[in-house]
Design a protein around this motif. Structure first.
Motif, short mmCIF file in Angstrom:
data_model
loop_
_atom_site.label_atom_id
_atom_site.label_comp_id
_atom_site.label_asym_id
_atom_site.label_seq_id
_atom_site.Cartn_x
_atom_site.Cartn_y
_atom_site.Cartn_z
N TRP A 104 186.05 66.65 77.27
CA TRP A 104 186.52 66.58 78.65
C TRP A 104 188.04 66.50 78.71
O TRP A 104 188.66 67.02 79.65
CB TRP A 104 185.88 65.39 79.37
CG TRP A 104 184.40 65.57 79.56
CD1 TRP A 104 183.41 64.88 78.94
CD2 TRP A 104 183.76 66.52 80.43
NE1 TRP A 104 182.18 65.34 79.36
CE2 TRP A 104 182.36 66.34 80.27
CE3 TRP A 104 184.22 67.50 81.30
CZ2 TRP A 104 181.43 67.11 80.98
CZ3 TRP A 104 183.29 68.26 82.00
CH2 TRP A 104 181.93 68.05 81.84
N GLY A 105 188.65 65.87 77.72
CA GLY A 105 190.11 65.85 77.67
C GLY A 105 190.68 67.25 77.45
O GLY A 105 191.64 67.66 78.13
N ALA A 106 190.08 68.00 76.52
CA ALA A 106 190.54 69.37 76.27
C ALA A 106 190.30 70.26 77.48
O ALA A 106 191.14 71.12 77.82
CB ALA A 106 189.83 69.94 75.04
N LEU A 107 189.17 70.06 78.16
CA LEU A 107 188.89 70.85 79.36
C LEU A 107 189.93 70.56 80.45
O LEU A 107 190.38 71.48 81.15
CB LEU A 107 187.48 70.53 79.87
CG LEU A 107 187.02 71.29 81.12
CD1 LEU A 107 187.02 72.79 80.86
CD2 LEU A 107 185.63 70.80 81.55
N THR B 179 177.98 64.11 76.16
CA THR B 179 177.66 62.70 76.47
C THR B 179 177.92 61.72 75.35
O THR B 179 177.89 60.52 75.59
CB THR B 179 176.18 62.58 76.88
OG1 THR B 179 175.33 62.97 75.78
CG2 THR B 179 175.87 63.48 78.08
N ARG B 180 178.16 62.18 74.10
CA ARG B 180 178.24 61.24 72.99
C ARG B 180 179.67 61.10 72.50
O ARG B 180 180.38 62.09 72.29
CB ARG B 180 177.35 61.71 71.83
CG ARG B 180 177.08 60.62 70.79
CD ARG B 180 176.12 61.13 69.73
NE ARG B 180 176.80 62.01 68.77
CZ ARG B 180 176.16 62.80 67.92
NH1 ARG B 180 174.84 62.88 67.96
NH2 ARG B 180 176.84 63.55 67.06
N ILE C 211 180.44 73.85 71.56
CA ILE C 211 181.68 73.94 72.34
C ILE C 211 182.00 75.39 72.66
O ILE C 211 182.39 75.72 73.79
CB ILE C 211 182.84 73.28 71.56
CG1 ILE C 211 182.60 71.78 71.41
CG2 ILE C 211 184.17 73.54 72.25
CD1 ILE C 211 183.62 71.08 70.52
N ALA C 212 181.84 76.28 71.68
CA ALA C 212 182.12 77.70 71.90
C ALA C 212 181.19 78.29 72.95
O ALA C 212 181.61 79.07 73.81
CB ALA C 212 181.99 78.47 70.59
N ALA D 173 197.03 65.16 72.44
CA ALA D 173 197.95 65.32 73.57
C ALA D 173 198.04 66.77 74.03
O ALA D 173 198.40 67.03 75.18
CB ALA D 173 199.34 64.81 73.20
N THR D 174 197.74 67.72 73.15
CA THR D 174 197.86 69.14 73.50
C THR D 174 196.57 69.91 73.26
O THR D 174 196.56 71.13 73.38
CB THR D 174 198.98 69.79 72.66
OG1 THR D 174 198.70 69.60 71.26
CG2 THR D 174 200.33 69.18 72.97
N ASP D 175 195.49 69.23 72.92
CA ASP D 175 194.26 69.93 72.57
C ASP D 175 193.71 70.73 73.74
O ASP D 175 193.60 70.23 74.87
CB ASP D 175 193.20 68.93 72.12
CG ASP D 175 192.65 69.26 70.74
OD1 ASP D 175 192.99 70.34 70.22
OD2 ASP D 175 191.91 68.45 70.19
#
Length: 319
Positions: A82-85, A73-74, A293-294, A262-264
């Protein structure tokens, strides 16, 4: 009088019998020790680290679920996560689509056992034997925008207008890595699909031919349903591999000025958040955030894999 021979040797016989029955334990111990050191311990440590604040590599006060809230959320962690997901989802869907179409088509051709197909089967499987790091550096050289063999080949066949820095621009960086990943993994699904096709009795196809089914109809209504367990297994394995992807993306990302975001993927985001890469957009060296994250990766992969296995068991076809 001494004890009878069968009494004197009873204990030794019992001990020997126990050792024989449990000898497999001796062979399991090295694997279990390595698995514990390099899998169980890191996962347990990440879970523990995710509940604390960190000042660099120094553990601070107890944070509870604060690190998880920060990731979800932060800003800027929320956007990065969310971009990496989303990139992971695209990575998985694209790889699965290539494997399920090209891989299955090649397996169907190899099943016919035409002359020379054994050679091509070996050729398709060879990339799978290469390390991901080796594959990444190999394609970095092939895709070099100045002297790379790929762009030189495009110029040689009159397609110079297609020449571009494939890894150096946002629009093509991730799709290029996805194609390289599919190229590397393609040999494995071809082998698995081929084994699945060879396990289907010929009587089913012969019966479909007698009933007047065309080749496509036989494939659609006979082969695919019987191949469903193999397809399900490949889907689950591909999901696990692609949501754990790290080496290939880490080696190939960022070349020629391509921005990391762009590729994360989740794996590379975890690494850069934990080890001080400021391109995450937040403070460098956030061990607690990275551990959260892990843990989220573990929960996601475990939950989806479990549901996938349960669904595959329900739809399994016996013949």
């Amino acid at each position: 009088m001494g004890r009878p021979a069968w009494v004197r040797g009873g204990g030794e016989a019992v001990n020997r019998s126990w050792l024989e029955r449990h000898a497999y334990v001796l062979f399991l111990v090295p694997g279990l020790v390595l698995y514990g050191l390099f899998m169980v311990y890191p996962l347990g440590s990440s879970l523990g680290y995710s509940f604390f604040h960190w000042d660099g590599l120094v553990r601070g006060s107890f944070a509870g679920l604060e690190n998880f809230r920060a990731v979800l959320t932060r800003s800027p962690y929320q956007e990065r996560f969310w971009g990496a997901l989303g990139h992971n989802a695209l990575f998985f869907v694209s790889t699965l689509a290539i494997q399920s179409t090209v891989g299955l088509a090649l397996a169907a051709l190899f099943r016919k056992k035409w002359r020379g197909f054994g050679f091509f089967q070996t050729v398709y499987f060879v990339p799978y034997t290469l390390s991901m790091v080796v594959v990444g550096f190999l394609w970095l050289m092939l895709l070099n925008p100045t002297w790379g063999a790929f762009n030189q080949a495009l110029r040689a066949v009159g397609l110079g207008g297609w020449v571009q820095p494939w890894l150096g621009q946002t629009e093509t960086a991730l799709p290029t890595i996805i194609l390289v990943n599919a190229w590397r993994w393609l040999g494995f699904p071809v082998l698995v699909f081929l084994a699945g096709l060879q396990g289907i009795p010929d009587e089913f196809h012969e019966a479909a031919t007698v009933d007047g089914a065309t080749g496509w109809q036989a494939f659609r209504h006979v082969t695919l349903p019987l191949l469903a367990p193999v397809l399900g297994m490949m889907t689950i394995l591909t999901f696990i591999w692609d949501f754990n992807a790290f080496e290939l993306v880490f080696v190939m990302q960022g070349s020629s000025g391509n921005p990391y975001y762009a590729t994360d993927l989740l794996g590379t985001l975890f690494y850069r958040t934990a080890f001080g890469d400021s391109t995450t957009g937040g403070e460098p060296g956030q061990i607690g955030i990275a551990s959260a994250i892990a843990v989220l990766m573990l929960l996601l992969i475990g939950a989806v894999s479990y549901l996938g296995v349960r669904q595959m068991q329900k739809r399994q076809v016996e013949y």
